[in-house]
Scaffold this motif. Structure first.
Motif, PDB file in Angstrom:
ATOM      1  N   GLY A   1       0.810  -1.220   0.000  1.00 43.60           N
ATOM      2  CA  GLY A   1       0.000   0.000   0.000  1.00 43.60           C
ATOM      3  C   GLY A   1       0.842   1.269   0.000  1.00 43.60           C
ATOM      4  N   GLN A   2       2.032   1.206   0.602  1.00 42.97           N
ATOM      5  CA  GLN A   2       2.906   2.370   0.607  1.00 42.97           C
ATOM      6  C   GLN A   2       3.380   2.696  -0.812  1.00 42.97           C
ATOM      7  OE1 GLN A   2       4.166   4.359   3.440  1.00 42.97           O
ATOM      8  NE2 GLN A   2       2.228   3.540   4.133  1.00 42.97           N
TER       9      GLN A   2
ATOM     10  N   ALA B   1       0.294   3.984  -2.776  1.00 42.38           N
ATOM     11  CA  ALA B   1      -0.054   5.367  -2.434  1.00 42.38           C
ATOM     12  C   ALA B   1       0.925   6.320  -3.118  1.00 42.38           C
ATOM     13  CB  ALA B   1      -0.025   5.560  -0.921  1.00 42.38           C
TER      14      ALA B   1
ATOM     15  N   LEU C   1       0.095   9.098  -6.178  1.00 42.76           N
ATOM     16  CA  LEU C   1       0.410  10.500  -5.927  1.00 42.76           C
ATOM     17  C   LEU C   1       1.455  11.016  -6.916  1.00 42.76           C
ATOM     18  CD1 LEU C   1       0.480  10.410  -2.044  1.00 42.76           C
ATOM     19  CD2 LEU C   1      -1.179  11.622  -3.453  1.00 42.76           C
TER      20      LEU C   1
ATOM     21  N   LEU D   1       4.584   9.890  -7.535  1.00 43.31           N
ATOM     22  CA  LEU D   1       6.012   9.806  -7.221  1.00 43.31           C
ATOM     23  C   LEU D   1       6.685   8.818  -8.178  1.00 43.31           C
ATOM     24  CD1 LEU D   1       4.963  11.165  -4.621  1.00 43.31           C
ATOM     25  CD2 LEU D   1       6.639   9.839  -3.349  1.00 43.31           C
TER      26      LEU D   1
ATOM     27  N   GLN E   1      11.878   8.346  -6.188  1.00 42.98           N
ATOM     28  CA  GLN E   1      11.286   9.162  -5.124  1.00 42.98           C
ATOM     29  C   GLN E   1      10.581   8.267  -4.104  1.00 42.98           C
ATOM     30  OE1 GLN E   1       8.826  11.727  -7.509  1.00 42.98           O
ATOM     31  NE2 GLN E   1      10.296  13.405  -7.463  1.00 42.98           N
TER      32      GLN E   1
ATOM     33  N   GLN F   1      11.460   3.872   6.535  1.00 44.68           N
ATOM     34  CA  GLN F   1      10.698   2.788   7.153  1.00 44.68           C
ATOM     35  C   GLN F   1      11.527   1.509   7.201  1.00 44.68           C
ATOM     36  OE1 GLN F   1       6.571   2.374   5.817  1.00 44.68           O
ATOM     37  NE2 GLN F   1       6.760   4.304   4.735  1.00 44.68           N
TER      38      GLN F   1
ATOM     39  N   TYR G   1       9.428   7.876  16.911  1.00 49.90           N
ATOM     40  CA  TYR G   1       8.330   8.822  16.756  1.00 49.90           C
ATOM     41  C   TYR G   1       7.273   8.356  15.764  1.00 49.90           C
ATOM     42  CZ  TYR G   1      10.306  10.472  12.332  1.00 49.90           C
ATOM     43  OH  TYR G   1      10.753  10.549  11.035  1.00 49.90           O
ATOM     44  N   PHE G   2       7.620   7.359  14.948  1.00 46.47           N
ATOM     45  CA  PHE G   2       6.583   6.827  14.062  1.00 46.47           C
ATOM     46  C   PHE G   2       6.539   5.312  14.142  1.00 46.47           C
ATOM     47  CE2 PHE G   2      10.289   6.682  11.258  1.00 46.47           C
ATOM     48  CZ  PHE G   2      10.087   5.547  10.493  1.00 46.47           C
ATOM     49  N   LYS G   3       5.425   4.783  13.700  1.00 51.09           N
ATOM     50  CA  LYS G   3       5.250   3.328  13.737  1.00 51.09           C
ATOM     51  C   LYS G   3       5.159   2.805  12.319  1.00 51.09           C
ATOM     52  CE  LYS G   3       3.086   2.483  18.185  1.00 51.09           C
ATOM     53  NZ  LYS G   3       2.922   3.865  18.690  1.00 51.09           N
TER      54      LYS G   3
ATOM     55  N   LEU H   1      -6.890   8.935  -5.709  1.00 50.35           N
ATOM     56  CA  LEU H   1      -7.452   7.727  -5.100  1.00 50.35           C
ATOM     57  C   LEU H   1      -7.302   7.768  -3.583  1.00 50.35           C
ATOM     58  CD1 LEU H   1      -8.572   4.807  -5.249  1.00 50.35           C
ATOM     59  CD2 LEU H   1      -6.231   4.022  -5.625  1.00 50.35           C
TER      60      LEU H   1
ATOM     61  N   PHE I   1      -7.557   5.272  -0.383  1.00 57.61           N
ATOM     62  CA  PHE I   1      -7.498   3.828  -0.152  1.00 57.61           C
ATOM     63  C   PHE I   1      -8.338   3.397   1.043  1.00 57.61           C
ATOM     64  CE2 PHE I   1      -3.590   4.914  -2.308  1.00 57.61           C
ATOM     65  CZ  PHE I   1      -3.372   3.847  -3.168  1.00 57.61           C
TER      66      PHE I   1
ATOM     67  N   ASN J   1      -3.155   4.184   3.925  1.00 61.27           N
ATOM     68  CA  ASN J   1      -1.797   4.191   3.377  1.00 61.27           C
ATOM     69  C   ASN J   1      -1.098   5.538   3.524  1.00 61.27           C
ATOM     70  OD1 ASN J   1      -2.239   1.572   2.628  1.00 61.27           O
ATOM     71  ND2 ASN J   1      -2.684   2.026   0.494  1.00 61.27           N
ATOM     72  N   LEU J   2      -1.260   6.157   4.683  1.00 63.56           N
ATOM     73  CA  LEU J   2      -0.482   7.369   4.941  1.00 63.56           C
ATOM     74  C   LEU J   2       0.979   6.972   5.112  1.00 63.56           C
ATOM     75  CD1 LEU J   2      -2.764   9.289   7.451  1.00 63.56           C
ATOM     76  CD2 LEU J   2      -2.468   9.683   5.005  1.00 63.56           C
ATOM     77  N   PHE J   3       1.875   7.956   4.923  1.00 62.69           N
ATOM     78  CA  PHE J   3       3.300   7.682   5.109  1.00 62.69           C
ATOM     79  C   PHE J   3       3.635   7.892   6.588  1.00 62.69           C
ATOM     80  CE2 PHE J   3       3.227   9.538   0.647  1.00 62.69           C
ATOM     81  CZ  PHE J   3       3.050   8.301   0.067  1.00 62.69           C
ATOM     82  N   PRO J   4       3.997   6.823   7.300  1.00 63.02           N
ATOM     83  CA  PRO J   4       4.072   6.908   8.756  1.00 63.02           C
ATOM     84  C   PRO J   4       5.141   7.847   9.284  1.00 63.02           C
ATOM     85  CG  PRO J   4       4.936   4.806   7.975  1.00 63.02           C
ATOM     86  CD  PRO J   4       4.298   5.477   6.802  1.00 63.02           C
ATOM     87  N   GLN J   5       6.205   8.070   8.497  1.00 58.52           N
ATOM     88  CA  GLN J   5       7.311   8.873   9.026  1.00 58.52           C
ATOM     89  C   GLN J   5       7.118  10.369   8.836  1.00 58.52           C
ATOM     90  OE1 GLN J   5       7.299   7.194   6.158  1.00 58.52           O
ATOM     91  NE2 GLN J   5       9.150   7.493   4.966  1.00 58.52           N
ATOM     92  N   TYR J   6       6.038  10.746   8.144  1.00 57.62           N
ATOM     93  CA  TYR J   6       5.756  12.165   7.946  1.00 57.62           C
ATOM     94  C   TYR J   6       4.560  12.597   8.792  1.00 57.62           C
ATOM     95  CZ  TYR J   6       8.787  11.865   3.853  1.00 57.62           C
ATOM     96  OH  TYR J   6       9.857  11.677   3.025  1.00 57.62           O
TER      97      TYR J   6
ATOM     98  N   LEU K   1       3.890  16.397   0.563  1.00 61.73           N
ATOM     99  CA  LEU K   1       5.023  15.677  -0.058  1.00 61.73           C
ATOM    100  C   LEU K   1       4.921  15.614  -1.586  1.00 61.73           C
ATOM    101  CD1 LEU K   1       7.634  13.911   0.294  1.00 61.73           C
ATOM    102  CD2 LEU K   1       6.120  11.928   0.247  1.00 61.73           C
ATOM    103  N   ALA K   2       3.806  15.079  -2.071  1.00 60.29           N
ATOM    104  CA  ALA K   2       3.680  14.910  -3.530  1.00 60.29           C
ATOM    105  C   ALA K   2       3.679  16.254  -4.272  1.00 60.29           C
ATOM    106  CB  ALA K   2       2.443  14.090  -3.869  1.00 60.29           C
TER     107      ALA K   2
ATOM    108  N   LEU L   1       7.284  17.557  -4.409  1.00 59.95           N
ATOM    109  CA  LEU L   1       8.131  16.841  -5.359  1.00 59.95           C
ATOM    110  C   LEU L   1       7.773  17.207  -6.791  1.00 59.95           C
ATOM    111  CD1 LEU L   1       8.338  13.330  -3.662  1.00 59.95           C
ATOM    112  CD2 LEU L   1      10.105  15.072  -3.798  1.00 59.95           C
TER     113      LEU L   1
ATOM    114  N   TYR M   1       1.675  12.709  13.955  1.00 59.87           N
ATOM    115  CA  TYR M   1       2.049  11.614  13.056  1.00 59.87           C
ATOM    116  C   TYR M   1       0.875  10.644  12.928  1.00 59.87           C
ATOM    117  CZ  TYR M   1       6.700  13.449  13.004  1.00 59.87           C
ATOM    118  OH  TYR M   1       7.760  14.279  12.806  1.00 59.87           O
TER     119      TYR M   1
ATOM    120  N   CYS N   1       0.417   7.615  13.430  1.00 62.46           N
ATOM    121  CA  CYS N   1       0.164   6.680  14.535  1.00 62.46           C
ATOM    122  C   CYS N   1      -0.522   7.349  15.721  1.00 62.46           C
ATOM    123  CB  CYS N   1       1.477   6.026  14.983  1.00 62.46           C
ATOM    124  SG  CYS N   1       2.695   7.175  15.635  1.00 62.46           S
TER     125      CYS N   1
ATOM    126  N   ARG O   1      -4.767  14.567   1.240  1.00 64.67           N
ATOM    127  CA  ARG O   1      -3.557  14.271   0.484  1.00 64.67           C
ATOM    128  C   ARG O   1      -3.886  14.065  -1.001  1.00 64.67           C
ATOM    129  NH1 ARG O   1       0.003   8.906   1.735  1.00 64.67           N
ATOM    130  NH2 ARG O   1      -1.903   7.944   0.969  1.00 64.67           N
ATOM    131  N   ALA O   2      -4.972  13.345  -1.254  1.00 65.80           N
ATOM    132  CA  ALA O   2      -5.377  13.120  -2.645  1.00 65.80           C
ATOM    133  C   ALA O   2      -5.849  14.422  -3.292  1.00 65.80           C
ATOM    134  CB  ALA O   2      -6.475  12.063  -2.711  1.00 65.80           C
TER     135      ALA O   2
END
Lengths: 229, 260
Positions: A124-125, A128, A132, A134, A138, A147, A226-228, B90, B92, B96-101, B109-110, B113, B152, B154, B168-169
């Motif tokens: 899914g990552q 997604a 978007l 990418l 990227q 991750q 800080y993230f999961k 789309l 989902f 499907n978010l980006f966990p580190q952002y 982000l998109a 870029l 974040y 989480c 985001r979409a």
């Protein structure tokens, strides 16, 4: 006891020199094997079958045979079989050969850790990132990589701490690392002979250094808390 | 003219043919819901239109621009193809978010870029980034998340995560927004907040295609309903007609099953 106190500064000095060589081998191996491992993991995950098969074969052979044999082969093979000693004589030649063997060996282990990490990222990552807009690179650098790093810190720290101790295998081609330095006081060196405690004492160096690494890796793990994923 | 035209989409996985010739069109500003039981092919259809799968046969046109045509293999570069794909967005099922952002960075982000590809990016970098952030904040505000910008994923509930993913979409300004069962991964008490957001988007005449199991919601929000069964469109029509006066036996059976 007084004899011990007389010997200690001499031994300490000599072990430090040996440990410096150990650290150099450790550092050079990481510097080479961390990126090479990533390349190998890409190779083994490649959709181009011949490449992935050959890569996995190499990884199997390297992981399936003792590092000590690999060291001996890499060091002696060119000279004894081809008649062309490529490593050059002396300590620098031994260091170069040892570094090549260690990088090759550790890159294969790292590649499997990377592969596990990359493949564990949910599809899914990627999807997604794709919808978007990418690009592939990227997606890898902006979305997947951090991750993966977070996921592989525990197995990597394990492997890197093993590397600290594995460097002692370079003793087999007479690289003058810390085990070599400790052992020399059994046969006789700097006017000290028949002493085994210097060899035992080298364990303290390994213990302290791996302790330091453990602390560093724990910090890194906390930093990524800080993230999961 | 229709903003989305889907013509004769076929898709097989190995020997099983999942889509057997799907065609439909959608008017600008309308909401279309795709309903049907699991395995009817509705998710595959949506994935084909969003390029997560490549249809074996068919043609897809968005706003007069052909974005996919199996008869005319495209000679576009990867970048041109991406530009075309971005006409549709789309959302989902699993967010499907980006966990580190954090929330804001997930949304920006998109666009950031993408902005890098602009010719004037280097000269007007600050201004461009600023505009992207302002717009992202507006979107997140609309989603009721202005107090969560630096959180974040989480740290958010499922409903909040899904609202971030809608923002985001939207940040890429798609002409059509697709939803893949947007509430299926949510606890029942959280589905309401997502449905509310979609309802509001419908009021603003956002063109949307929603794959959903929420029949009451589909009936209320949609202009048009497509009912899929075993890889074909078994029935389609205005929401009211379809639910109150189903024609095909399959749809009757499907609706009856839901009641029990």
């Amino acid at each position: 006891m007084t004899q011990f106190f007389q010997q200690f500064p001499v031994v300490f000095q000599s072990l430090n020199v040996g440990f410096l060589q150990t650290l150099k081998l450790f550092g050079a191996t990481l510097l080479g094997a961390l990126p090479l491992g990533l390349l190998i993991s890409f190779g083994s995950m490649s959709k181009f079958k011949p490449l992935s098969i050959v890569t996995r074969l190499i990884v199997w052979v390297v992981r399936g045979t003792p590092l000590m044999i690999q060291l001996l082969i890499i060091f002696f093979f060119p000279g004894l079989v081809w008649g062309k000693p490529i490593w050059g004589g002396g300590e620098s030649g031994r260091f170069l050969a040892a570094t090549v063997a260690f990088i090759l060996n550790y890159a294969c282990y790292f590649s499997e850790i990377y592969r596990g990490g990359i493949q564990s990222i949910p599809v899914g990552q990627h999807e997604a990132a794709q919808v978007l807009g990418l690009s592939k690179s990227q997606t890898f650098f902006r979305v997947v990589l951090l991750q993966v790093v977070k996921r592989i810190v525990p197995p990597m720290s394990n492997e890197i701490i093993t590397l600290v101790k594995d460097t002692s295998l370079a003793r087999i081609i007479a690289l003058q690392e810390i085990i070599w330095a400790g052992q020399s006081f059994m046969k006789g060196s700097h006017g000290i002979a028949g002493q085994i405690w210097p060899l035992f004492f080298t364990g303290v160096y390994y213990l302290l250094f791996s302790g330091l690494l453990t602390i560093l890796f724990n910090r890194l793990e906390k930093k990524l808390d800080y993230f999961k994923v | 003219m229709a903003i989305l035209e889907v013509e004769n989409i076929h898709k097989s996985f190995g020997k099983s043919e999942v889509l057997k010739g799907i065609s439909f069109s959608l008017e600008k500003g309308n909401v279309l819901s795709v309903i049907g039981s699991s395995g009817s092919g509705k998710t595959t259809l949506l994935r084909c239109i969003n390029f997560l799968e490549t249809a074996d046969v068919g043609r897809i046109t968005v706003d007069g621009d052909t974005i996919f045509d199996s008869d005319a293999p495209s000679t576009l570069s990867a970048r041109e193809r991406r530009d075309k794909q971005l006409k549709i967005g789309l959302v989902f099922q699993q967010f499907n978010l980006f966990p580190q952002y954090n929330v804001l960075d997930n949304v920006t982000l998109a666009p950031r870029l993408r902005a890098k590809e602009r010719a004037d990016y280097k000269q007007n970098k600050k201004q461009i980034i600023g505009e992207i952030e302002v717009k992202a904040k507006e979107l997140l505000d609309k989603m009721g998340l202005s107090d969560k910008l630096d959180h974040y994923p989480c740290q958010l509930s499922g409903g909040q995560q899904q609202r971030v993913s809608i923002a985001r979409a939207m940040a890429l300004e798609p002409k059509i927004l697709f939803f893949d069962e947007p509430t299926s991964a949510l606890d029942p008490e959280l589905t309401g907040e997502i449905l509310k957001v979609i309802r509001e988007l419908a009021k603003e005449h956002m063109t949307m295609v929603i794959v959903t199991h929420e029949m009451t919601f589909a009936k209320e929000v949609s202009d048009h309903i497509v009912f899929m069964d075993r890889g074909v469109i078994a029935e389609e029509g205005r929401a009211q007609d379809l639910f109150e006066n189903p024609q095909s036996e399959r749809l009757k059976a499907f609706l009856n099953n839901l009641k029990n």
